[in-house]
Write a protein that holds these residues in place. Sequence first.
Motif, short mmCIF file in Angstrom:
data_model
loop_
_atom_site.label_atom_id
_atom_site.label_comp_id
_atom_site.label_asym_id
_atom_site.label_seq_id
_atom_site.Cartn_x
_atom_site.Cartn_y
_atom_site.Cartn_z
N LEU A 1 0.83 -1.10 -0.04
CA LEU A 1 -0.12 -0.05 -0.02
C LEU A 1 0.83 1.22 -0.06
O LEU A 1 1.93 1.16 0.77
CB LEU A 1 -0.94 0.07 1.36
N ARG A 2 0.43 2.31 -0.74
CA ARG A 2 1.20 3.53 -0.72
C ARG A 2 0.76 4.32 0.46
O ARG A 2 -0.26 4.36 0.83
CB ARG A 2 1.03 4.36 -2.15
N HIS A 3 1.70 5.18 0.90
CA HIS A 3 1.32 5.85 2.12
C HIS A 3 1.90 7.39 1.93
O HIS A 3 2.78 7.57 0.92
CB HIS A 3 1.95 5.36 3.53
#
Length: 69
Positions: free
Chosen positions: A2-4
């Motif tokens: 997941l990108r953050h």
Amino acid sequence: MLRHEFQPGRLIAGTALVAAAVVYGGDAGGVWDTPWFVVIPVVVGGLCLAGAVGLMTGQVRRRRARRVP
């Protein structure tokens, strides 16, 4: 994965603490001799700078969120 969001305050805090660990590690390894009080300004300065950058980042993100429809 997941990108953050990028959080520069945490990056600065981590860098300051890693620098303190390197200083103490070098002292423990016998590479150089470091007085105990040298690391205090590095840690305190790094945490203060990280807090200021974190506040500024939050302000910028709030301002951008208000502007975008």
